[in-house]
Design a protein around this motif. Sequence first.
Motif, short mmCIF file in Angstrom:
data_model
loop_
_atom_site.label_atom_id
_atom_site.label_comp_id
_atom_site.label_asym_id
_atom_site.label_seq_id
_atom_site.Cartn_x
_atom_site.Cartn_y
_atom_site.Cartn_z
N GLY A 86 69.57 17.31 38.00
CA GLY A 86 68.48 16.78 38.80
C GLY A 86 67.15 17.41 38.42
O GLY A 86 66.83 17.57 37.23
N GLY A 153 70.07 18.20 42.32
CA GLY A 153 70.40 16.79 42.16
C GLY A 153 71.47 16.58 41.12
O GLY A 153 72.03 17.51 40.54
N TYR A 303 71.88 9.89 49.55
CA TYR A 303 70.48 9.55 49.34
C TYR A 303 69.78 9.25 50.67
O TYR A 303 68.54 9.28 50.76
N LYS A 308 69.42 13.61 45.75
CA LYS A 308 69.69 12.78 44.58
C LYS A 308 71.02 13.22 43.97
O LYS A 308 71.08 14.16 43.19
N GLU A 312 72.35 8.41 42.38
CA GLU A 312 70.92 8.27 42.65
C GLU A 312 70.10 8.75 41.47
O GLU A 312 69.02 8.19 41.17
N ALA A 313 70.57 9.79 40.77
CA ALA A 313 69.87 10.25 39.57
C ALA A 313 69.90 9.19 38.49
O ALA A 313 68.90 8.96 37.79
N THR A 316 67.46 6.50 39.44
CA THR A 316 66.07 6.94 39.22
C THR A 316 65.68 6.79 37.75
O THR A 316 64.59 6.29 37.43
#
Length: 364
Positions: A86, A153, A303, A308, A312-313, A316
């Motif tokens: 993260g 993350g 999330y 994250k 979610e990472a 992104t």
Amino acid sequence: MTGASPPPNPTSGPVVWMRKNLFATPSDTLLTFVGLLFLAWILPPLYGFLIGRAVPPGGTVEQCRVENVGACWAYISSEIDFFIYGFYPSVEYWRVNIVFAMLALLIIPLAMPKVPYKRINAILFIVVFPIASVILLSGGVFGLRYVPTEQWGGLMVTLIISVVGICLSLPLGIILALGRQSSMPIIKSICVAFIELIRAVPLITILFMASIMLPLFMPSGVTVDKLLRALVGVTLFSSAYMAEVVRGGMQAIGRGQYEAAAALGLSYWKRMGFIILPQALKHVIPGIVNSFIALFKDTSLVYIVGMKDLLEAVKTKNDAIEWASPTQAITGYIFAAAVFWMFCFSMSRYSQFMERRLNTGHKR
């Protein structure tokens, strides 16, 4: 003298296996050919996308933008640090790597039945490892740079939440299952109310309550760490389902086991700890591991509290312009799915190994 008899038909080998498992009956033969046709239809495109037309690690973004290109593995190799750590500072990656190494060195021997010193290993894993992990990851002491959880993350957060949730939900689930079967009305009512309330709402609602509503009940100026909110929400949610799994195993034990344990003069906790729970937990190993797998996959919902995780990472970085290409997003999701599958499949295989090892009553 009689003539020589023909040799017996072989009972092993690939041909015998295929005749027994694939072509034993006309319906089996039909299903085998249908399966082969499906594989012939699906495997070539998959091979072309994942390997044949894919851009290997070390490639360039221009190669990923070519028309009809396959998976962009160069994008994964370029962003792998973000997927694992993260926003954790790159100069402090060594701290996370030490935690990963400690987790592997402690959990692998603990999962192997024949490795000695299990008690010491369990104490190190349950007591020493969490304290050392918090010190290493958070810092702020012993000259370590402080890293807030907002910068954590990727896979690191997924593993932290899943390991903590698994380690806490099982004992909490056992306590709730015992409480639900208790003869004391107050304790039984509290456990039943907790289990039914948690099971009546989805995990995303619990995480939303932990993120939005919990700070409203705290004193002015007091905040709760986002990661702690996620840990509490996931652990409580999983423990409610674990309680029902354990209760099902306890109800599968014959009444004679309870009576025999009581006839020996054992106390309640000794009866449960030495007689009932070992048998009950052995019967519900598939259900327990199923809850663990569900918990590991449910970490993708954190999330909601602003953390994250791995998925979610990936989401992104899928919006990153520097790696924009036709297959950027699907490659990222394939990578995330492969990581989730690897951990979940490993847990599933280990549960089957433990079932075979503990299935002493009727060997297959």
